[in-house]
Design a protein around this motif. Structure first.
Motif, PDB file in Angstrom:
ATOM      1  N   ARG A  33       0.956  -1.116  -0.179  1.00 23.21           N
ATOM      2  CA  ARG A  33      -0.150   0.278  -0.024  1.00 23.21           C
ATOM      3  C   ARG A  33       1.290   1.188   0.215  1.00 23.21           C
ATOM      4  O   ARG A  33       0.662   2.188   0.604  1.00 23.21           O
ATOM      5  CB  ARG A  33      -1.022   0.417   1.352  1.00 23.21           C
ATOM      6  CG  ARG A  33      -0.370   0.096   2.377  1.00 23.21           C
ATOM      7  CD  ARG A  33      -0.975  -0.530   3.738  1.00 23.21           C
ATOM      8  NE  ARG A  33      -0.561  -0.692   4.819  1.00 23.21           N
ATOM      9  CZ  ARG A  33      -0.442  -0.338   5.846  1.00 23.21           C
ATOM     10  NH1 ARG A  33      -0.448   1.131   5.871  1.00 23.21           N
ATOM     11  NH2 ARG A  33       0.570  -0.928   7.328  1.00 23.21           N
ATOM     12  N   LYS A  34       2.322   1.427   0.178  1.00 20.78           N
ATOM     13  CA  LYS A  34       2.653   2.347   0.076  1.00 20.78           C
ATOM     14  C   LYS A  34       3.427   2.380  -0.910  1.00 20.78           C
ATOM     15  O   LYS A  34       4.301   3.018  -0.828  1.00 20.78           O
ATOM     16  CB  LYS A  34       3.941   1.812   1.298  1.00 20.78           C
ATOM     17  CG  LYS A  34       3.024   2.596   2.889  1.00 20.78           C
ATOM     18  CD  LYS A  34       4.229   1.775   3.787  1.00 20.78           C
ATOM     19  CE  LYS A  34       3.786   2.368   5.003  1.00 20.78           C
ATOM     20  NZ  LYS A  34       5.365   2.185   5.841  1.00 20.78           N
ATOM     21  N   VAL A  85      -4.843   2.457   4.689  1.00 22.77           N
ATOM     22  CA  VAL A  85      -5.429   0.938   4.880  1.00 22.77           C
ATOM     23  C   VAL A  85      -5.150   0.293   4.348  1.00 22.77           C
ATOM     24  O   VAL A  85      -4.784   0.518   3.129  1.00 22.77           O
ATOM     25  CB  VAL A  85      -7.043   1.915   4.182  1.00 22.77           C
ATOM     26  CG1 VAL A  85      -7.722   0.434   3.914  1.00 22.77           C
ATOM     27  CG2 VAL A  85      -7.672   3.233   4.703  1.00 22.77           C
ATOM     28  N   SER A  86      -5.164  -0.951   5.037  1.00 26.17           N
ATOM     29  CA  SER A  86      -4.713  -2.763   4.283  1.00 26.17           C
ATOM     30  C   SER A  86      -5.783  -3.249   4.162  1.00 26.17           C
ATOM     31  O   SER A  86      -5.817  -3.688   2.547  1.00 26.17           O
ATOM     32  CB  SER A  86      -4.240  -3.181   5.620  1.00 26.17           C
ATOM     33  OG  SER A  86      -2.709  -2.522   6.308  1.00 26.17           O
ATOM     34  N   ALA A  98     -16.226   4.898  -4.441  1.00 20.87           N
ATOM     35  CA  ALA A  98     -16.636   3.698  -3.682  1.00 20.87           C
ATOM     36  C   ALA A  98     -14.923   3.159  -4.137  1.00 20.87           C
ATOM     37  O   ALA A  98     -14.754   3.197  -4.945  1.00 20.87           O
ATOM     38  CB  ALA A  98     -17.040   3.160  -3.735  1.00 20.87           C
ATOM     39  N   TYR A  99     -14.589   2.347  -3.262  1.00 18.83           N
ATOM     40  CA  TYR A  99     -13.335   1.465  -2.660  1.00 18.83           C
ATOM     41  C   TYR A  99     -13.677   0.604  -1.995  1.00 18.83           C
ATOM     42  O   TYR A  99     -14.162   0.163  -1.393  1.00 18.83           O
ATOM     43  CB  TYR A  99     -12.290   2.915  -2.192  1.00 18.83           C
ATOM     44  CG  TYR A  99     -12.067   2.883  -0.393  1.00 18.83           C
ATOM     45  CD1 TYR A  99     -11.655   2.149  -0.380  1.00 18.83           C
ATOM     46  CD2 TYR A  99     -12.601   3.407   0.181  1.00 18.83           C
ATOM     47  CE1 TYR A  99     -11.136   1.745   0.759  1.00 18.83           C
ATOM     48  CE2 TYR A  99     -12.120   3.799   1.039  1.00 18.83           C
ATOM     49  CZ  TYR A  99     -11.519   2.876   1.407  1.00 18.83           C
ATOM     50  OH  TYR A  99     -11.829   2.942   3.165  1.00 18.83           O
ATOM     51  N   ILE A 100     -13.158  -0.580  -2.710  1.00 10.60           N
ATOM     52  CA  ILE A 100     -12.512  -2.474  -1.799  1.00 10.60           C
ATOM     53  C   ILE A 100     -11.638  -2.335  -2.255  1.00 10.60           C
ATOM     54  O   ILE A 100     -10.518  -2.067  -3.191  1.00 10.60           O
ATOM     55  CB  ILE A 100     -13.776  -2.837  -2.618  1.00 10.60           C
ATOM     56  CG1 ILE A 100     -14.844  -2.658  -2.651  1.00 10.60           C
ATOM     57  CG2 ILE A 100     -13.458  -4.354  -1.609  1.00 10.60           C
ATOM     58  CD1 ILE A 100     -15.846  -3.423  -3.313  1.00 10.60           C
ATOM     59  N   ARG A 101     -10.928  -2.687  -0.612  1.00 12.16           N
ATOM     60  CA  ARG A 101      -9.449  -2.538  -0.540  1.00 12.16           C
ATOM     61  C   ARG A 101      -8.926  -4.475   0.239  1.00 12.16           C
ATOM     62  O   ARG A 101      -9.529  -4.754   1.240  1.00 12.16           O
ATOM     63  CB  ARG A 101      -8.198  -1.822  -0.214  1.00 12.16           C
ATOM     64  CG  ARG A 101      -6.844  -1.873   0.052  1.00 12.16           C
ATOM     65  CD  ARG A 101      -5.948  -1.008   0.320  1.00 12.16           C
ATOM     66  NE  ARG A 101      -5.547   0.446  -1.010  1.00 12.16           N
ATOM     67  CZ  ARG A 101      -4.492   0.856  -0.846  1.00 12.16           C
ATOM     68  NH1 ARG A 101      -3.902   0.972   0.799  1.00 12.16           N
ATOM     69  NH2 ARG A 101      -4.444   1.922  -1.892  1.00 12.16           N
ATOM     70  N   ALA A 102      -8.049  -4.833  -0.601  1.00 13.76           N
ATOM     71  CA  ALA A 102      -8.245  -6.427   0.132  1.00 13.76           C
ATOM     72  C   ALA A 102      -6.124  -6.495  -0.348  1.00 13.76           C
ATOM     73  O   ALA A 102      -5.464  -6.462  -1.001  1.00 13.76           O
ATOM     74  CB  ALA A 102      -8.856  -7.021  -0.385  1.00 13.76           C
ATOM     75  N   TYR A 103      -5.982  -7.259   0.173  1.00  7.57           N
ATOM     76  CA  TYR A 103      -5.240  -8.434  -0.315  1.00  7.57           C
ATOM     77  C   TYR A 103      -5.269  -9.328  -1.272  1.00  7.57           C
ATOM     78  O   TYR A 103      -6.266  -9.989  -1.200  1.00  7.57           O
ATOM     79  CB  TYR A 103      -3.693  -9.428   1.336  1.00  7.57           C
ATOM     80  CG  TYR A 103      -3.743  -8.311   1.944  1.00  7.57           C
ATOM     81  CD1 TYR A 103      -2.607  -7.372   1.810  1.00  7.57           C
ATOM     82  CD2 TYR A 103      -4.015  -8.066   4.171  1.00  7.57           C
ATOM     83  CE1 TYR A 103      -1.839  -6.132   2.296  1.00  7.57           C
ATOM     84  CE2 TYR A 103      -3.476  -7.459   4.581  1.00  7.57           C
ATOM     85  CZ  TYR A 103      -2.197  -6.338   4.246  1.00  7.57           C
ATOM     86  OH  TYR A 103      -2.008  -5.921   4.875  1.00  7.57           O
TER      87      TYR A 103
END
Length: 252
Positions: free
Chosen positions: A113-114, A193-194, A214-219
């Motif tokens: 994420r960085k 946000v992870s 809108a967003y969805i963030r995941a591994y």
């Protein structure tokens, strides 16, 4: 000779000028401030440093295709690890799906994420449609393109255009693009946000100042099948129900 008198201007002109109404000005709409970009370049991992036996071992398993062209989608593996900080196979990356509710959703893939995005693809699906499909169950997205002649070969993620299928239904074309200023601003806002989902204040010509992004963030578990196929499996937060979303890139 008569006496000369100094000329004087009419005082009324000064009063008229002082009393002239000011020209009205139109107030400007507030501009959403842009975040300074502090994302860093992804690391360049040197594969030559890996032991030869490891490279040979991986090459054998990568020779097996992940996607079966007859049914478009591979079998989804079960038994994902309970610890989302570890990948069952492949490499863990950060994936973000984002877009305005009435606009197309985009996929951004980052080493973490960085880092700056290493891949951005605009998908042939509206954001609100993807949200509905995710709430209804598992979503499988396939991005396909034709193989090139050997002399025209490029890396898989350098392909500019993909035919997109969502749960087996053709939806249009996915387009790879360079990360825009707005893409980078979103990644910067989500830097802390992870995993998670939510909305960000929007700033677009189509949605206006009040539009929500809108967003969805995941591994995601990135699995390399071969030079012509890679798969991203979303890792669910609880690690018990398998991936809710799988994205396949394949040349056929």
């Amino acid at each position: 000779m008569g006496e000369s008198r100094p000329e004087t201007s009419a005082p009324t002109s000064c009063r008229d000028e002082a009393q002239a109404p000011a020209t009205p000005t139109t107030p400007k709409a507030p501009i959403t401030p842009r975040q300074p970009i502090s994302l860093v370049q992804p690391s360049q991992k040197n594969k030559k440093n890996k032991p030869k036996i490891v490279r040979v071992f991986r090459s054998v398993f990568r020779s097996f295709p992940i996607i079966n062209p007859t049914c478009k989608f591979p079998t989804i593996p079960v038994g994902l690890p309970t610890d989302t900080n570890k990948c069952s196979s492949g490499t863990r990356v950060t994936g973000t799906l984002f877009g305005y509710r009435k606009g197309k959703v985009s996929l951004s893939v980052q080493e973490n994420r960085k880092c700056l995005p290493s891949l951005v693809v605009e998908l042939a699906m509206q954001t609100n449609v993807l949200q509905k499909e995710l709430s209804a169950g598992m979503v499988r997205i396939a991005l396909e393109c034709e193989k090139r002649a050997e002399k025209d070969k490029v890396k898989l993620f350098d392909e500019p255009l993909w035919t997109m299928y969502s749960n087996g239904k053709k939806t249009g074309y996915g387009v790879k693009r360079e990360a825009t200023e707005e893409d980078l601003n979103v990644m910067e806002l989500l830097k802390a946000v992870s995993m998670g989902a939510g909305v960000l204040p929007g700033n677009s010509e189509t949605e206006g100042q009040d539009g929500e992004l809108a967003y969805i963030r995941a591994y995601f578990d990135r699995v390399i099948g071969s030079k012509d196929s890679e798969t991203f499996y979303m890792l669910s937060p609880d690690g018990n129900n398998g991936p809710e979303l799988s994205i396949f890139f394949v040349r056929i």
